[in-house]
Design a protein around this motif. Structure first.
Motif, mmCIF file in Angstrom:
data_model
loop_
_atom_site.group_PDB
_atom_site.id
_atom_site.type_symbol
_atom_site.label_atom_id
_atom_site.label_comp_id
_atom_site.label_asym_id
_atom_site.label_seq_id
_atom_site.Cartn_x
_atom_site.Cartn_y
_atom_site.Cartn_z
ATOM 1 N N PRO A 196 3.619 30.114 35.395
ATOM 2 C CA PRO A 196 3.573 31.203 36.377
ATOM 3 C C PRO A 196 4.362 30.806 37.623
ATOM 4 O O PRO A 196 4.486 29.619 37.951
ATOM 5 C CB PRO A 196 2.076 31.331 36.686
ATOM 6 C CG PRO A 196 1.385 30.710 35.519
ATOM 7 C CD PRO A 196 2.281 29.635 35.017
ATOM 8 N N ALA A 197 4.894 31.789 38.312
ATOM 9 C CA ALA A 197 5.818 31.543 39.422
ATOM 10 C C ALA A 197 5.305 30.521 40.452
ATOM 11 O O ALA A 197 6.054 29.624 40.851
ATOM 12 C CB ALA A 197 6.171 32.867 40.096
ATOM 13 N N PRO A 198 4.043 30.609 40.917
ATOM 14 C CA PRO A 198 3.604 29.610 41.915
ATOM 15 C C PRO A 198 3.635 28.186 41.367
ATOM 16 O O PRO A 198 4.038 27.257 42.066
ATOM 17 C CB PRO A 198 2.175 30.052 42.249
ATOM 18 C CG PRO A 198 2.114 31.499 41.879
ATOM 19 C CD PRO A 198 3.010 31.630 40.683
ATOM 20 N N LEU A 199 3.213 28.012 40.112
ATOM 21 C CA LEU A 199 3.239 26.681 39.505
ATOM 22 C C LEU A 199 4.667 26.215 39.279
ATOM 23 O O LEU A 199 4.995 25.039 39.502
ATOM 24 C CB LEU A 199 2.489 26.696 38.173
ATOM 25 C CG LEU A 199 0.969 26.518 38.214
ATOM 26 C CD1 LEU A 199 0.387 26.703 36.817
ATOM 27 C CD2 LEU A 199 0.606 25.150 38.761
ATOM 28 N N LEU A 200 5.528 27.124 38.851
ATOM 29 C CA LEU A 200 6.916 26.740 38.585
ATOM 30 C C LEU A 200 7.598 26.281 39.867
ATOM 31 O O LEU A 200 8.421 25.351 39.847
ATOM 32 C CB LEU A 200 7.683 27.901 37.961
ATOM 33 C CG LEU A 200 9.099 27.567 37.465
ATOM 34 C CD1 LEU A 200 9.042 26.551 36.327
ATOM 35 C CD2 LEU A 200 9.824 28.829 37.011
ATOM 36 N N SER A 201 7.272 26.905 40.978
ATOM 37 C CA SER A 201 7.853 26.493 42.255
ATOM 38 C C SER A 201 7.470 25.047 42.578
ATOM 39 O O SER A 201 8.316 24.251 43.008
ATOM 40 C CB SER A 201 7.375 27.434 43.368
ATOM 41 O OG SER A 201 7.878 27.025 44.619
ATOM 42 N N ARG A 202 6.210 24.687 42.342
ATOM 43 C CA ARG A 202 5.779 23.305 42.586
ATOM 44 C C ARG A 202 6.454 22.340 41.620
ATOM 45 O O ARG A 202 6.850 21.232 42.001
ATOM 46 C CB ARG A 202 4.250 23.221 42.458
ATOM 47 C CG ARG A 202 3.499 23.928 43.574
ATOM 48 C CD ARG A 202 2.035 24.113 43.228
ATOM 49 N NE ARG A 202 1.362 22.844 42.929
ATOM 50 C CZ ARG A 202 0.167 22.764 42.355
ATOM 51 N NH1 ARG A 202 -0.482 23.875 42.025
ATOM 52 N NH2 ARG A 202 -0.381 21.590 42.136
ATOM 53 N N LEU A 203 6.593 22.760 40.363
ATOM 54 C CA LEU A 203 7.255 21.917 39.376
ATOM 55 C C LEU A 203 8.717 21.692 39.745
ATOM 56 O O LEU A 203 9.252 20.587 39.584
ATOM 57 C CB LEU A 203 7.158 22.566 37.990
ATOM 58 C CG LEU A 203 5.769 22.580 37.350
ATOM 59 C CD1 LEU A 203 5.734 23.566 36.188
ATOM 60 C CD2 LEU A 203 5.388 21.188 36.867
ATOM 61 N N ALA A 204 9.369 22.733 40.252
ATOM 62 C CA ALA A 204 10.775 22.605 40.638
ATOM 63 C C ALA A 204 10.939 21.625 41.797
ATOM 64 O O ALA A 204 11.900 20.847 41.833
ATOM 65 C CB ALA A 204 11.341 23.977 41.010
ATOM 66 N N GLU A 205 10.007 21.643 42.742
ATOM 67 C CA GLU A 205 10.071 20.684 43.847
ATOM 68 C C GLU A 205 9.954 19.254 43.330
ATOM 69 O O GLU A 205 10.691 18.356 43.754
ATOM 70 C CB GLU A 205 8.952 20.974 44.854
ATOM 71 C CG GLU A 205 9.145 22.257 45.655
ATOM 72 C CD GLU A 205 7.978 22.513 46.588
ATOM 73 O OE1 GLU A 205 7.117 21.613 46.704
ATOM 74 O OE2 GLU A 205 7.928 23.596 47.192
ATOM 75 N N LEU A 206 9.010 19.044 42.403
ATOM 76 C CA LEU A 206 8.852 17.713 41.825
ATOM 77 C C LEU A 206 10.110 17.289 41.067
ATOM 78 O O LEU A 206 10.520 16.123 41.128
ATOM 79 C CB LEU A 206 7.651 17.691 40.868
ATOM 80 C CG LEU A 206 6.264 17.655 41.491
ATOM 81 C CD1 LEU A 206 5.197 17.796 40.412
ATOM 82 C CD2 LEU A 206 6.054 16.355 42.263
ATOM 83 N N LYS A 207 10.716 18.225 40.347
ATOM 84 C CA LYS A 207 11.913 17.892 39.573
ATOM 85 C C LYS A 207 13.063 17.477 40.482
ATOM 86 O O LYS A 207 13.746 16.480 40.214
ATOM 87 C CB LYS A 207 12.347 19.075 38.694
ATOM 88 C CG LYS A 207 13.661 18.801 37.934
ATOM 89 C CD LYS A 207 14.031 19.940 37.013
ATOM 90 C CE LYS A 207 15.462 19.789 36.521
ATOM 91 N NZ LYS A 207 15.735 18.497 35.881
ATOM 92 N N VAL A 208 13.271 18.213 41.562
ATOM 93 C CA VAL A 208 14.355 17.866 42.484
ATOM 94 C C VAL A 208 14.123 16.483 43.071
ATOM 95 O O VAL A 208 15.057 15.681 43.211
ATOM 96 C CB VAL A 208 14.479 18.932 43.593
ATOM 97 C CG1 VAL A 208 15.437 18.469 44.677
ATOM 98 C CG2 VAL A 208 14.963 20.260 43.002
ATOM 99 N N GLU A 209 12.878 16.182 43.417
ATOM 100 C CA GLU A 209 12.560 14.840 43.928
ATOM 101 C C GLU A 209 12.779 13.772 42.863
ATOM 102 O O GLU A 209 13.117 12.631 43.164
ATOM 103 C CB GLU A 209 11.100 14.790 44.390
ATOM 104 C CG GLU A 209 10.801 15.666 45.588
ATOM 105 C CD GLU A 209 9.309 15.790 45.846
ATOM 106 O OE1 GLU A 209 8.540 15.127 45.108
ATOM 107 O OE2 GLU A 209 8.914 16.541 46.748
ATOM 108 N N ASN A 210 12.604 14.167 41.596
ATOM 109 C CA ASN A 210 12.648 13.216 40.491
ATOM 110 C C ASN A 210 14.070 12.919 40.028
ATOM 111 O O ASN A 210 14.455 11.755 39.888
ATOM 112 C CB ASN A 210 11.815 13.771 39.323
ATOM 113 C CG ASN A 210 11.793 12.861 38.122
ATOM 114 O OD1 ASN A 210 12.546 13.057 37.182
ATOM 115 N ND2 ASN A 210 10.927 11.857 38.156
ATOM 116 N N ASP A 211 14.873 13.975 39.760
ATOM 117 C CA ASP A 211 16.213 13.715 39.203
ATOM 118 C C ASP A 211 17.289 14.684 39.711
ATOM 119 O O ASP A 211 18.401 14.697 39.180
ATOM 120 C CB ASP A 211 16.163 13.755 37.672
ATOM 121 C CG ASP A 211 16.007 15.163 37.106
ATOM 122 O OD1 ASP A 211 15.667 16.094 37.872
ATOM 123 O OD2 ASP A 211 16.231 15.343 35.892
#
Length: 465
Positions: A315-330
């Motif tokens: 869902p959009a709110p969760l995906l936004s948090r996942l995207a932040e983690l991904k940018v920090e990750n790689d």
């Protein structure tokens, strides 16, 4: 009295005969490794020179040189300038099995331990234009959500709210790090994916197993675990690894309903969802819990793991948090790999590959029934592996022995959050049939050696089901 070189040559000839036929250099390297694993070649032992060994084993000097090179590359031997080739200490230690151990590569063994596509020969490889592969919509290549062409190709699988990851393991890592904190409980199936267990533990959380039946997690046990532990999330699979079980739609709906009612986040690993041999792909858990499910997918099982392309849907709110983690990750997944995946996805022969997997599944099953009839398993409806019970054996110890005979297998304890399933092995059937045959021959020899060492009889009794 024999010299050390003569003694080694006699032992080596015996091991070569035991290994039967096959590519000479590979057989020679594996035989040397067998002797080192057994202690017949202790660390520091000097191997005969290529010139000396070639006539003694009836091979060309070039074949011996190639075998020695492979031993050095594998870290099993070392060359000392002006002195020769020496054995290094690489004998396996008891214990130490973990996800990192599973993912190590040894070029000298037939690897049945990894549930992966090992020979993507079914792909019709196009002629790639390097300029096209290197082109990115934003030129810099840092497209966090993924390449538009690949996203378009995956939308039917992944829905509208998703982003590309560097394989399913990356997606699982992001999903669990998004949901889990130190001290949390994560519910998992009683056997589950070792990569997920590794992430849960790295987060400082506790994986708690839920008892399963032939259809998946028991709804009653799942409800009890939710009530008792108040978990941060539950990690589930529609097509299960290691058993190859496909969870029926009714069971998926029931489990999703329990999670929705208790407001428990679900993380579903659908890496194997398209690798179903009998029946249809499993119903997504997100169908029954749309606002509380993170879904992880991958092309590793349907195209090739080396592409390292997966995705997470949420869902959009969760995906936004996942995207932040991904940018920090790689920052972003390689655009070159995404472009290659997009082209291959457009030409993929999924039905052809599933039919080939069924043939390989049945081929390995027949070979095991013939040579190891006391081993038992249930024919899987999906996945790339057999979940085999090896009666009376400690699977970790046998895995070490099998390695000495040239085959890598995954012991059942790797897939257990609490160290159970010590009599089980996961055996991949994704390799070519000729390699499966060689692997079973070697496993049968290792099994017989185990019985001989313990004073037990021949294995060729009983019925496999």
């Amino acid at each position: 009295m024999r010299t050390e070189a003569e003694r080694f040559t006699v032992l080596l000839r015996d091991r070569l005969r035991a290994r039967g036929t096959g590519q000479p250099g590979r057989r020679l390297a594996a035989a040397v490794r067998d002797l080192a694993e057994a202690g017949a070649l202790p660390p520091g032992a000097r191997l005969p020179s290529e010139r000396e060994l070639a006539p003694a084993v009836g091979m060309s000097r070039g074949t011996v040189a190639a075998a020695y090179r492979s031993l050095v590359l594998a870290g099993l031997c070392e060359r000392r300038t002006g002195s020769g080739t020496y054995v290094v200490d690489h004998r396996p230690q008891e214990g130490g099995w973990g996800f990192g151990h599973l993912m190590r590569a040894d070029p000298l063994v037939i690897d049945l331990s990894k549930s992966v596509v090992a020979d993507p020969s079914f792909l019709r490889l196009p002629a790639f234009d390097p300029a096209e592969l290197l082109h990115a919509p934003h030129q810099h290549g840092y497209d966090a959500m993924g390449d538009p062409r690949l996203r378009a190709g995956l939308r039917e699988r992944a829905g509208d709210n998703f982003m590309i990851t560097s394989g399913a393991q990356h997606g699982i890592d992001l999903a669990l790090r998004c949901a889990v904190r130190q001290g949390d409980v994560v519910l998992v199936e009683e056997t589950t994916y070792p990569g997920a267990l590794a992430v849960v533990r790295r987060c400082g959380a506790q994986p708690v197993p839920v008892p399963c039946d032939e259809d998946g997690p028991s709804p009653g046990a799942f409800r009890d675990a939710v009530d008792r532990h108040r978990p941060a999330c539950a990690f589930l699979m529609g097509v299960h690894s290691p058993t190859g079980r496909v969870t029926p739609a009714q069971r998926v709906a029931e489990l999703a309903g329990i999670a929705r009612a208790a407001d428990v986040l679900l993380v579903e690993d659908r890496a194997l969802a398209e690798v179903v041999h009998t029946g249809d792909a499993p119903l997504p858990y997100a169908t029954g819990h749309p606002d509380g499910t993170i879904t992880v997918g991958s092309l590793s099982k349907t195209l090739w793991g080396g592409l390292r392309i997966g995705w997470v849907s949420a869902p959009a709110p969760l995906l936004s948090r996942l995207a932040e983690l991904k940018v920090e990750n790689d920052l972003a997944t390689s655009v070159v790999g995404q472009r290659m995946a997009a082209v291959l996805l457009e030409q993929a022969a999924g039905d052809q590959w599933r039919q080939e997997l069924r043939r390989r599944r049945d081929h390995l099953s027949r070979a095991l029934r013939r040579d190891l009839p006391s081993w038992r398993w249930r024919t899987p409806d999906g996945g790339l592996s057999l979940w085999v019970r090896v009666p009376g054996a400690d699977a970790e110890r046998f895995a070490h022995l099998a390695q000495a005979y040239g085959v890598a297998v995954a012991p059942g304890t790797l897939f257990s959050p609490d160290g159970r399933h010590r009599e089980h092995l996961r055996l991949s059937f994704a390799l070519a049939p000729e390699l499966l045959d060689q692997a079973v021959t070697a496993l049968a020899a290792a099994w017989q050696a185990r019985h001989s060492a313990s004073g037990e009889g021949d294995d060729r009794i009983g019925v496999t089901v």
